[in-house]
Design a protein around this motif. Sequence first.
Motif, PDB file in Angstrom:
ATOM      1  N   TRP A 290      30.819  47.396  24.731  1.00 38.02           N
ATOM      2  CA  TRP A 290      32.117  46.779  24.464  1.00 38.02           C
ATOM      3  C   TRP A 290      32.264  45.544  25.336  1.00 38.02           C
ATOM      4  O   TRP A 290      31.622  45.415  26.363  1.00 38.02           O
ATOM      5  N   PHE A 291      33.090  44.607  24.893  1.00 36.06           N
ATOM      6  CA  PHE A 291      33.525  43.523  25.762  1.00 36.06           C
ATOM      7  C   PHE A 291      34.896  43.069  25.303  1.00 36.06           C
ATOM      8  O   PHE A 291      35.194  43.050  24.109  1.00 36.06           O
ATOM      9  N   GLN A 292      35.756  42.750  26.286  1.00 34.96           N
ATOM     10  CA  GLN A 292      37.118  42.360  25.968  1.00 34.96           C
ATOM     11  C   GLN A 292      37.796  41.722  27.176  1.00 34.96           C
ATOM     12  O   GLN A 292      37.291  41.798  28.296  1.00 34.96           O
ATOM     13  N   LYS A 293      38.926  41.094  26.920  1.00 31.95           N
ATOM     14  CA  LYS A 293      39.733  40.545  28.011  1.00 31.95           C
ATOM     15  C   LYS A 293      40.400  41.692  28.745  1.00 31.95           C
ATOM     16  O   LYS A 293      40.975  42.587  28.126  1.00 31.95           O
ATOM     17  N   VAL A 294      40.340  41.664  30.091  1.00 34.12           N
ATOM     18  CA  VAL A 294      40.908  42.759  30.873  1.00 34.12           C
ATOM     19  C   VAL A 294      42.018  42.289  31.813  1.00 34.12           C
ATOM     20  O   VAL A 294      42.682  43.112  32.443  1.00 34.12           O
ATOM     21  N   LEU A 295      42.226  40.956  31.912  1.00 33.98           N
ATOM     22  CA  LEU A 295      43.251  40.456  32.823  1.00 33.98           C
ATOM     23  C   LEU A 295      43.483  38.974  32.555  1.00 33.98           C
ATOM     24  O   LEU A 295      42.571  38.250  32.153  1.00 33.98           O
ATOM     25  N   SER A 296      44.734  38.518  32.771  1.00 37.34           N
ATOM     26  CA  SER A 296      45.065  37.096  32.774  1.00 37.34           C
ATOM     27  C   SER A 296      45.655  36.741  34.131  1.00 37.34           C
ATOM     28  O   SER A 296      46.520  37.466  34.638  1.00 37.34           O
ATOM     29  N   VAL A 297      45.180  35.649  34.727  1.00 43.48           N
ATOM     30  CA  VAL A 297      45.647  35.198  36.038  1.00 43.48           C
ATOM     31  C   VAL A 297      45.907  33.699  35.961  1.00 43.48           C
ATOM     32  O   VAL A 297      45.434  33.020  35.046  1.00 43.48           O
ATOM     33  N   PRO A 298      46.674  33.144  36.900  1.00 47.38           N
ATOM     34  CA  PRO A 298      46.917  31.695  36.887  1.00 47.38           C
ATOM     35  C   PRO A 298      45.628  30.891  36.971  1.00 47.38           C
ATOM     36  O   PRO A 298      44.670  31.282  37.641  1.00 47.38           O
ATOM     37  N   LYS A 299      45.604  29.778  36.294  1.00 48.20           N
ATOM     38  CA  LYS A 299      44.439  28.903  36.304  1.00 48.20           C
ATOM     39  C   LYS A 299      44.146  28.436  37.721  1.00 48.20           C
ATOM     40  O   LYS A 299      45.057  28.152  38.501  1.00 48.20           O
ATOM     41  N   GLY A 300      42.892  28.347  38.072  1.00 47.49           N
ATOM     42  CA  GLY A 300      42.484  27.995  39.421  1.00 47.49           C
ATOM     43  C   GLY A 300      42.031  29.196  40.228  1.00 47.49           C
ATOM     44  O   GLY A 300      41.507  29.035  41.332  1.00 47.49           O
ATOM     45  N   SER A 301      42.229  30.401  39.679  1.00 45.89           N
ATOM     46  CA  SER A 301      41.721  31.615  40.328  1.00 45.89           C
ATOM     47  C   SER A 301      40.220  31.712  40.089  1.00 45.89           C
ATOM     48  O   SER A 301      39.671  31.056  39.205  1.00 45.89           O
ATOM     49  N   SER A 302      39.546  32.551  40.853  1.00 48.33           N
ATOM     50  CA  SER A 302      38.102  32.691  40.694  1.00 48.33           C
ATOM     51  C   SER A 302      37.653  34.094  41.089  1.00 48.33           C
ATOM     52  O   SER A 302      38.275  34.733  41.943  1.00 48.33           O
ATOM     53  N   ILE A 303      36.587  34.556  40.455  1.00 52.30           N
ATOM     54  CA  ILE A 303      36.010  35.859  40.765  1.00 52.30           C
ATOM     55  C   ILE A 303      35.219  35.744  42.071  1.00 52.30           C
ATOM     56  O   ILE A 303      34.416  34.831  42.260  1.00 52.30           O
ATOM     57  N   VAL A 304      35.441  36.691  42.976  1.00 48.61           N
ATOM     58  CA  VAL A 304      34.741  36.709  44.259  1.00 48.61           C
ATOM     59  C   VAL A 304      33.591  37.706  44.240  1.00 48.61           C
ATOM     60  O   VAL A 304      32.455  37.379  44.593  1.00 48.61           O
ATOM     61  N   HIS A 305      33.869  38.937  43.813  1.00 49.41           N
ATOM     62  CA  HIS A 305      32.847  39.986  43.907  1.00 49.41           C
ATOM     63  C   HIS A 305      33.265  41.162  43.036  1.00 49.41           C
ATOM     64  O   HIS A 305      34.461  41.381  42.791  1.00 49.41           O
ATOM     65  N   CYS A 306      32.285  41.924  42.568  1.00 46.96           N
ATOM     66  CA  CYS A 306      32.600  43.204  41.918  1.00 46.96           C
ATOM     67  C   CYS A 306      31.637  44.270  42.448  1.00 46.96           C
ATOM     68  O   CYS A 306      30.492  43.976  42.810  1.00 46.96           O
ATOM     69  N   SER A 307      32.144  45.489  42.536  1.00 43.50           N
ATOM     70  CA  SER A 307      31.379  46.613  43.081  1.00 43.50           C
ATOM     71  C   SER A 307      31.547  47.815  42.173  1.00 43.50           C
ATOM     72  O   SER A 307      32.563  47.970  41.489  1.00 43.50           O
ATOM     73  N   SER A 308      30.563  48.702  42.196  1.00 36.81           N
ATOM     74  CA  SER A 308      30.611  49.956  41.473  1.00 36.81           C
ATOM     75  C   SER A 308      30.662  51.103  42.478  1.00 36.81           C
ATOM     76  O   SER A 308      29.845  51.158  43.397  1.00 36.81           O
ATOM     77  N   VAL A 309      31.634  52.004  42.294  1.00 40.83           N
ATOM     78  CA  VAL A 309      31.837  53.105  43.219  1.00 40.83           C
ATOM     79  C   VAL A 309      31.914  54.421  42.433  1.00 40.83           C
ATOM     80  O   VAL A 309      32.624  54.504  41.429  1.00 40.83           O
ATOM     81  N   ALA A 310      31.197  55.443  42.890  1.00 33.52           N
ATOM     82  CA  ALA A 310      31.210  56.747  42.238  1.00 33.52           C
ATOM     83  C   ALA A 310      32.334  57.602  42.837  1.00 33.52           C
ATOM     84  O   ALA A 310      32.373  57.824  44.048  1.00 33.52           O
ATOM     85  N   LEU A 311      33.240  58.076  41.976  1.00 37.52           N
ATOM     86  CA  LEU A 311      34.384  58.890  42.419  1.00 37.52           C
ATOM     87  C   LEU A 311      34.526  60.144  41.559  1.00 37.52           C
ATOM     88  O   LEU A 311      34.199  60.131  40.394  1.00 37.52           O
TER      89      LEU A 311
END
Length: 371
Positions: A350-371
Amino acid sequence: MSSSSSSSSSSSSSSSSESESEPPTGICLIPSLPDDVALNCLARIPRPYHPVLSLVSKPIHSLFSSPHFYHARFLLNSTQHHLYLTLRSCASTLLWFTLHRTPSRILLVPFPSQPSPAIGSAYAVLGSTIYVIGGSINDVPSSHIWLLDCRFHRWRRGPSMRVGREFAATGVVDGKIYVIGGCVADNWARSANWAEVLDPASEKWERVASPAEVREKWMHASAVVDGKVYAMADRGGIALDPRCGAWESVGTELDLGWRGRACVVDDILYCYDYLGKIKGFDVKSGVWKELKGLHKGLPRFLCGATMADLGGKLVVVWECGGGNGKDMDIWCAEIQVSKKNGELWGEVDWFQKVLSVPKGSSIVHCSSVAL
């Protein structure tokens, strides 16, 4: 940043592990069932259903907020991998989100950021904890560590490093966190501690011996493959084998092909190149190969692409211009990856939009955590 596997028990002291292994008793989780049997049943239920189930009774609500419950899920091998994403807003504020799934929706849900957020922090995952390491505060590299307990979204200070760092390389090997570079080796302390290792059980940092010729390198990405910490530098990447303390060059093929943020899935290192392709590198064969099968499932170019290993699947998060010109959309894709006849193949679940933020924002990092 690394996605190397490690047991959650490695990240806690023995006393903590003992307390988490003791199941709550006498609280009547499910009428007519012993509490240990009820706990065994509830621990097998997927995490997206926990918010609804917590409304059933106060004992179940309390259980879902208890370390005992997550320890039971770990012992029953019922943990699920969850995606955590860090964004920098247009106002330079650090924002934290977790990907929340329900039967009908997939979206990023915010929760409070760590106190004293920094620019250029490194990230490592150990058990159910994300370590946010160093970074620059008011243009001064920090030695501070913040720990996020992903079970309850609680922050606490961790043991400080011996020197301040920003944009360091990190990796988890055998339950220990290795940090490489991110500091100028202009005095004895920073030269001697250019690489450090944290033992979470003792909460102590120790220096890792490093050759003088690698200490001038500045890191832009890192990953753990086959027990080695790979650190991509501005001039020639290096790799540390913690088990024998050896340092080595990563080789020209990997050095030239690794662009941007990357992750490792089933010992294949994946990254996104400037031609709009997701590529995988097999360290054993030393060859880059394009991840085929995606041309019908994903857009050609994924701006700001960030990747994570989500329980054996490749997750890609990227930025896209919003429809009104004022917002920026965050999109996410989950891809099944496999090897067929010597080639790497991907199938988009699957792929889809998951969030809208103000323009000028940027992705820093993503992590996977087992819970």
